[in-house]
Write an enzyme that holds these catalytic residues in place. Sequence first.
Site, mmCIF file in Angstrom:
data_model
loop_
_atom_site.group_PDB
_atom_site.id
_atom_site.type_symbol
_atom_site.label_atom_id
_atom_site.label_comp_id
_atom_site.label_asym_id
_atom_site.label_seq_id
_atom_site.Cartn_x
_atom_site.Cartn_y
_atom_site.Cartn_z
ATOM 1 N N HIS A 103 -12.574 13.195 3.075
ATOM 2 C CA HIS A 103 -12.762 13.595 4.390
ATOM 3 C C HIS A 103 -12.485 14.874 5.212
ATOM 4 O O HIS A 103 -12.073 15.528 4.426
ATOM 5 C CB HIS A 103 -11.694 12.225 5.488
ATOM 6 C CG HIS A 103 -11.750 11.411 5.595
ATOM 7 N ND1 HIS A 103 -11.172 10.411 4.671
ATOM 8 C CD2 HIS A 103 -12.949 10.535 5.664
ATOM 9 C CE1 HIS A 103 -11.539 8.994 5.194
ATOM 10 N NE2 HIS A 103 -12.955 9.073 5.293
ATOM 11 N N LEU B 29 -1.779 7.486 1.065
ATOM 12 C CA LEU B 29 -1.512 8.126 2.546
ATOM 13 C C LEU B 29 -0.692 7.733 3.385
ATOM 14 O O LEU B 29 0.358 8.067 3.993
ATOM 15 C CB LEU B 29 -3.198 8.966 2.881
ATOM 16 C CG LEU B 29 -2.550 9.610 4.491
ATOM 17 C CD1 LEU B 29 -2.264 10.898 3.939
ATOM 18 C CD2 LEU B 29 -4.415 9.298 5.147
ATOM 19 N N SER C 296 -7.302 0.594 11.613
ATOM 20 C CA SER C 296 -8.592 2.057 11.718
ATOM 21 C C SER C 296 -9.300 2.073 13.102
ATOM 22 O O SER C 296 -9.588 1.407 13.918
ATOM 23 C CB SER C 296 -9.295 2.233 10.472
ATOM 24 O OG SER C 296 -10.320 3.540 11.007
ATOM 25 N N SER C 297 -9.147 3.465 13.538
ATOM 26 C CA SER C 297 -9.783 4.016 14.776
ATOM 27 C C SER C 297 -11.710 3.204 14.753
ATOM 28 O O SER C 297 -12.822 3.370 15.772
ATOM 29 C CB SER C 297 -10.293 5.147 14.605
ATOM 30 O OG SER C 297 -11.066 5.966 14.337
ATOM 31 N N CYS C 298 -12.027 2.897 13.519
ATOM 32 C CA CYS C 298 -13.627 2.802 13.659
ATOM 33 C C CYS C 298 -14.093 1.586 13.984
ATOM 34 O O CYS C 298 -15.209 0.821 14.295
ATOM 35 C CB CYS C 298 -14.056 2.796 12.048
ATOM 36 S SG CYS C 298 -13.510 1.363 10.379
ATOM 37 N N GLY D 124 0.592 -1.141 -0.064
ATOM 38 C CA GLY D 124 -0.160 0.060 -0.147
ATOM 39 C C GLY D 124 0.956 1.244 -0.058
ATOM 40 O O GLY D 124 0.749 1.992 0.462
ATOM 41 N N LYS E 259 -11.316 -5.005 10.122
ATOM 42 C CA LYS E 259 -10.215 -4.460 10.536
ATOM 43 C C LYS E 259 -10.223 -5.613 11.337
ATOM 44 O O LYS E 259 -8.834 -5.765 11.871
ATOM 45 C CB LYS E 259 -10.338 -3.443 10.554
ATOM 46 C CG LYS E 259 -9.765 -2.740 9.345
ATOM 47 C CD LYS E 259 -8.693 -2.838 8.524
ATOM 48 C CE LYS E 259 -8.383 -2.435 7.043
ATOM 49 N NZ LYS E 259 -6.468 -2.283 6.919
ATOM 50 N N LEU F 12 -5.724 10.428 10.136
ATOM 51 C CA LEU F 12 -5.039 10.596 9.680
ATOM 52 C C LEU F 12 -5.108 11.678 8.393
ATOM 53 O O LEU F 12 -6.166 12.447 7.576
ATOM 54 C CB LEU F 12 -4.469 9.324 9.184
ATOM 55 C CG LEU F 12 -3.588 8.461 9.979
ATOM 56 C CD1 LEU F 12 -3.852 7.568 9.265
ATOM 57 C CD2 LEU F 12 -2.814 9.689 11.061
ATOM 58 N N TYR G 49 -15.994 -2.297 6.574
ATOM 59 C CA TYR G 49 -14.312 -2.379 6.398
ATOM 60 C C TYR G 49 -14.278 -2.451 7.832
ATOM 61 O O TYR G 49 -13.586 -3.209 8.327
ATOM 62 C CB TYR G 49 -14.994 -0.890 5.862
ATOM 63 C CG TYR G 49 -13.093 -0.203 6.214
ATOM 64 C CD1 TYR G 49 -12.189 -0.677 5.706
ATOM 65 C CD2 TYR G 49 -12.735 1.078 7.846
ATOM 66 C CE1 TYR G 49 -10.740 0.010 5.495
ATOM 67 C CE2 TYR G 49 -11.683 0.960 7.451
ATOM 68 C CZ TYR G 49 -10.481 0.480 6.819
ATOM 69 O OH TYR G 49 -9.302 0.602 6.716
#
Length: 325
Positions: A195, A30, A123-125, A26, A156, A182, A152
Amino acid sequence: MADTSNGKTTFSSFRADKTAKICVLGHRGLVGSAIVRKLREIGLTNLLLRTHSELDLTRQNDVESFFASEKPRFVILAAAKVGGIHANNTYPADFIAINLQIQTNVIDSSYRHGVQKLLFLGSSCIYPKFAPQPIPEHALLTGPLEPTNEWYAVAKIAGIKMCQAYRIQYGWDAISAMPTNLYGPNDNFHPENSHVLPALMRRFHEAKVNGAKEVVVWGTGSPLREFLHVDDLADAVVFLMESYSGLVHVNVGSGKEVTIKELAELVKEVVGFEGQLIWDSSKPDGTPRKLMDSSKLAELGWTPKVSLKDGLVDTYKWYLDNVKQ
């Protein structure tokens, strides 16, 4: 540096051997691009980088062949299918299937072909919609997820659990890190799919260029959000690869909150838009607060370095240099 959080003392040599093969998956995104910049900055230049066209991580045979032939010593898994609420709601099958395929193929092949250590980025999700604030690592799986990105998030969570399972069953050094929101160079500035921070930056810039007198922003501006510059995340990734070998995933955040209104005013200042901000309170605010508890990482010895103002200046410079107007 020693770590005893998994019940035994382990020593990592991530930074010691400058010739060790490090696979960053990846690397164009980002997160991945920031990790590559950081690794090169500290002299780790034997990097294995593959684009999607060169290596489709959803194809098990291709991933198996890649690891069999290249045999990297370290793997950083930053590749994922990502998107906002609209994309998650429109393509739920893609979000769960593609991410599960990527993670399963990479984690399993890494173990089977002798990778010394793997870091999986989540991820925080992953946390419940109504998790306590700030959100500690142990909040995982304690309540229902936010419905708009559960596909998603479930993938994760499976990645975290897969790393834990391989550590438990095989004694293999697989760790997971969960970053907060981020931003930074290589962010997505798409007018519809980005975002909040890059979206605001693009809108203020276009308003400035077009001489607009005002910009309308959704909501009241009262929700609190946490942001971390992606270069800080890259620094934390190197720190964890060097210093952490525990079973539990690690939150990576700035520990600092701003209201959306404060963020908008700061972005406006950095961009140089001199018009008015109009808040459309008829539009939804979203979750009132979302802050990660990053005390575990702080206790290990890492803290962020990039202030929000400096990070915004850096990001806007990148936007001006790289995003077509």
